[in-house]
Design a protein around this motif. Structure first.
Motif, short mmCIF file in Angstrom:
data_model
loop_
_atom_site.label_atom_id
_atom_site.label_comp_id
_atom_site.label_asym_id
_atom_site.label_seq_id
_atom_site.Cartn_x
_atom_site.Cartn_y
_atom_site.Cartn_z
N SER A 313 3.64 7.24 -1.62
CA SER A 313 3.78 5.78 -1.74
C SER A 313 4.70 5.34 -2.87
O SER A 313 4.36 4.44 -3.63
N PRO A 314 5.89 5.92 -3.01
CA PRO A 314 6.77 5.46 -4.10
C PRO A 314 7.18 4.00 -3.97
O PRO A 314 7.46 3.34 -4.98
N ALA A 315 7.21 3.45 -2.75
CA ALA A 315 7.65 2.06 -2.57
C ALA A 315 6.65 1.05 -3.15
O ALA A 315 6.96 -0.14 -3.20
N ASP A 380 17.05 6.29 -4.69
CA ASP A 380 16.84 5.98 -3.27
C ASP A 380 16.42 4.52 -3.07
O ASP A 380 16.81 3.88 -2.09
N ALA A 381 15.63 4.01 -4.00
CA ALA A 381 15.26 2.59 -3.93
C ALA A 381 16.49 1.72 -4.09
O ALA A 381 16.67 0.72 -3.39
N LEU A 382 17.38 2.11 -5.02
CA LEU A 382 18.61 1.37 -5.23
C LEU A 382 19.50 1.42 -3.99
O LEU A 382 20.15 0.43 -3.63
N TYR A 524 11.77 7.62 0.02
CA TYR A 524 11.50 6.25 -0.41
C TYR A 524 11.59 5.30 0.78
O TYR A 524 10.74 4.42 0.95
N PHE A 525 12.62 5.46 1.61
CA PHE A 525 12.79 4.60 2.78
C PHE A 525 11.60 4.75 3.72
O PHE A 525 11.07 3.76 4.23
N LYS A 526 11.16 6.00 3.92
CA LYS A 526 10.00 6.24 4.79
C LYS A 526 8.75 5.60 4.20
O LYS A 526 7.91 5.07 4.93
N SER A 527 8.62 5.65 2.88
CA SER A 527 7.47 5.03 2.23
C SER A 527 7.48 3.52 2.43
O SER A 527 6.43 2.91 2.70
N ALA A 528 8.66 2.91 2.34
CA ALA A 528 8.76 1.47 2.55
C ALA A 528 8.43 1.11 3.99
O ALA A 528 7.76 0.10 4.25
N GLU A 529 8.87 1.93 4.94
CA GLU A 529 8.51 1.70 6.34
C GLU A 529 6.99 1.78 6.53
O GLU A 529 6.40 0.94 7.20
N ALA A 530 6.38 2.80 5.95
CA ALA A 530 4.94 2.98 6.11
C ALA A 530 4.17 1.81 5.50
O ALA A 530 3.17 1.35 6.06
N ARG A 531 4.65 1.33 4.36
CA ARG A 531 3.97 0.22 3.69
C ARG A 531 4.01 -1.04 4.55
O ARG A 531 3.06 -1.82 4.58
#
Length: 642
Positions: A313-315, A380-382, A524-531
């Motif tokens: 869950s980095p996002a 990756d967030a950037l 990070y992108f996958k974490s944002a999708e999951a969130r």
């Protein structure tokens, strides 16, 4: 001849009557007198407000408030309208019910101002020494009514929604003493200081109304307090409530990263602006998430497994750093046109690209420096932010500065075409502008200075004080010039105040990196999708899907847009086969080899349509790639300060 003249005269009379000027018509009805303007004078006496927060089934807060009075006659009492952090006039007046005013146990007639509807007018009876107010805050019981703030396990209490105050005075000159009845056995947390508990009611020290409004509370059945800087200049606590007790189990390494956040903030700003600070941290998928800044605390609501699912869950891990930064930027140093003497004077957000944009920048930087995000996760967030604004077509017609009006214009409601309409882009496009400024200062100074120096000199003044200090655009420009002489007014005007079709990616290139797209998403992108429970195909076919295949986003001018797809549709099948997220991605990948268009069966209300998307570019996900032979300034930015 005479009869002809008479006839002519008659015709003229009729003609003159037909073309006579009409009656004046309605004129504006006089407006009622405006509510008296606030003055920097003390209100006589101490207000008291008592809240019963035990009705968990119905999500109702019951309020009893007493306002002392010194004379009979007309009086105006205000319910807070303009909410700090919301930057908008959205105090939840629609949720206030059962309003009753009384004096000495007898009802007092009230009427609401027909224009300034957050103002209540009464006549104080002769001989009265106080006015009592009773009302209920009917908080949301379903998600479509607003944020859920009560569950069987926890609650979020915002004083700014639970108290009224007399007109005519700065809010900081009105003293008030709060108390709350919480559910039995629950643990409350707040920046307010308690004086004790009697009969199940917790009492707090009297404060001014500004401070009360800025001091929300959380309480929960399952709670834990973690010291983040016990021996430091002022106590800092992570106050955690959760849906279940096992969700409180932070590992020692996770706790150390949160302690490092405090230390990295101190090293950045060289100061603190509170006598103690509390992260009011709720881990829940039942109570609504939150992220709201306050001077000595912040409301931070995120996913239940923030600790127990740390790796995936980095996002979710920049939230605390962002809201903590606001103690310096936004609460202590505050835009001059955003500060108001009370909560019913309109706020103006022209400098939100500093207030929120630079906070967004430092939120990710401090997350990287503290270890809440690894350097790779921060990069990756950037990349995700850079890709978003590289494809923000609304930049062609609208400036970043104009989006500072969005909290008032849109009230943070969903929009059908966000990439074209823009939506509070002062946050993350502001972040990219400040990255541009940081790398420019580093480049021009040969690495001797950076935006860190601006943060310390601008936000770090008056160590220990938490009396707000206002600033203007010119103050920002002057402070930047003291760090590195440059035409900063032109720099900021071109990127913020002017319409700027070119995406603000200079900071990436100067920092030694470039935005690229690959077929594999970053973690990070996958974490944002999951969130978000989403499948994000914005940079390929231009579509974002929710967990139930609902279309939740369409990129303006993308192939999905040109095929007529919109938010609200539901994807049922791909190339004649029932929709599945992996099947759609596999189909997009297979289309790279050629063949016909991708066929999508979509349900729009009662209609079923088949659209064909002639796309052969494969999956595209953003990431950053090093520019060989250039200084790596981004890695330096995310490196912890010693």
């Amino acid at each position: 001849m005479k009869s002809a003249l008479f006839a002519c005269a008659a015709v003229l009379a009729i003609s003159s009557s037909a073309f006579a000027q009409p009656s004046p018509g309605p004129q504006p009805y006089p407006m009622p007198p405006k509510t008296e303007a606030p003055q920097d004078t003390p209100y006589p006496g101490l207000l008291k407000v008592q809240v019963d927060a035990t009705d968990l089934d119905r999500h109702i807060f019951r309020v009893h408030e007493t306002i002392p009075v010194t004379k009979a006659g007309p009086m105006t009492i205000l319910y807070p309208q303009w909410l700090p952090g919301n930057h908008a006039p959205n105090g939840p007046l629609k949720s206030v019910g059962g309003i009753a005013f009384s004096a000495g146990g007898k009802p007092v007639t009230w009427f609401r101002d027909p224009v300034e509807v957050y103002s209540f007018h009464i006549d104080v009876p002769a001989g009265a020494t106080s006015i009592d107010i009773d009302f209920d805050l009917l908080s949301a019981v379903a998600g479509d009514e607003g944020r859920i703030v009560m569950t069987p396990e926890m609650l979020s209490l915002q004083w700014i929604n639970l108290a009224m105050y007399p007109a005519g005075h700065f809010a900081r000159r009105v003293q008030i003493e709060p108390s709350v009845r919480f559910p039995e056995g629950w643990t409350p947390f707040s920046a307010l200081e308690t004086t004790g508990t009697q009969g199940g009611v917790t009492h707090y020290k009297a404060v001014d109304f500004d401070t009360l409004a800025d001091s929300p509370m959380i309480a929960g059945r399952y709670a834990r307090q973690i010291d983040l800087d016990a021996p430091g200049p002022a106590p800092v606590h992570l106050d955690v409530i959760a849906d279940r007790p096992e969700l409180l189990d932070a590992t020692p390494d996770e706790i150390e990263k949160h302690k490092a956040l405090v230390q990295q903030a101190y090293k950045l700003y060289g100061s603190h602006h509170y006598n103690h600070y509390d992260f009011l941290f709720s881990l829940s998928d039942r109570m609504g998430g939150s992220g709201l800044e306050h001077h000595r605390s912040s409301e931070d609501g995120t996913i239940p497994d923030y600790f127990t699912g740390w790796a995936k869950s980095p996002a979710s891990r920049d939230l605390l750093a962002h809201e903590y930064t606001h103690s310096w930027n936004g609460k202590f140093r505050r835009p001059a046109d955003l500060w108001t003497p009370n909560f019913n004077v309109p706020m103006r957000g022209s400098l939100l690209w500093v207030y929120e944009g630079q906070t967004q920048y430092w939120g990710f930087v401090l997350s990287g420096r503290s270890g809440l995000l690894t350097k790779q996760e921060a990069l990756d967030a950037l990349a995700s932010t850079a890709a978003l604004y590289a494809n923000r077509v609304g930049r062609d017609w609208r400036s970043v500065e104009d989006t500072t009006n969005d909290p008032v214009i849109a009230s943070r409601r969903p929009q059908p075409w966000t990439s074209f309409q823009r939506s509070e882009d002062y946050y993350s496009e502001g972040q990219l502008v400040w990255l541009d400024a940081d790398t420019l200062i580093r480049e021009k100074s040969g690495g001797k200075r950076s935006l860190d120096d601006f943060a310390k000199s601008f936000f770090g003044v008056e160590d220990g004080s938490w009396t707000p200090v206002a600033y203007t655009f010119d103050d920002v420009v002057t402070a930047l010039n003291k760090i590195e002489p440059y035409d900063w007014a032109k720099f900021l005007n071109e990127r913020i105040n002017a319409v700027a079709p070119r995406p603000p990616l200079d900071g990436l290139a100067r920092g030694g990196w470039k935005l690229v797209y690959t077929e594999t998403p970053t973690d990070y992108f996958k974490s944002a999708e999951a969130r978000r429970h989403s499948t994000d195909l914005s940079y390929s076919i231009g579509l974002t899907l929710g967990r139930d295949a609902d279309i939740t986003g369409v990129q303006w001018d993308s192939l999905a847009f040109k095929a007529g797809l919109t938010i609200g549709g539901k994807l049922l099948a791909v190339n004649g086969v029932a929709y599945d997220m992996d099947r759609l991605k596999e189909t997009i990948t297979a289309a790279k080899k050629g063949g016909g268009p991708i066929s999508l069966l979509v349900k729009r209300g009662d209609h079923y349509v088949t659209v064909n998307i002639d796309y052969h570019g494969g999956l595209r996900y953003p990431r950053l790639e090093r520019i060989e032979g250039t200084p790596d300034l981004l890695s330096a930015i995310y490196t912890p300060k010693k």
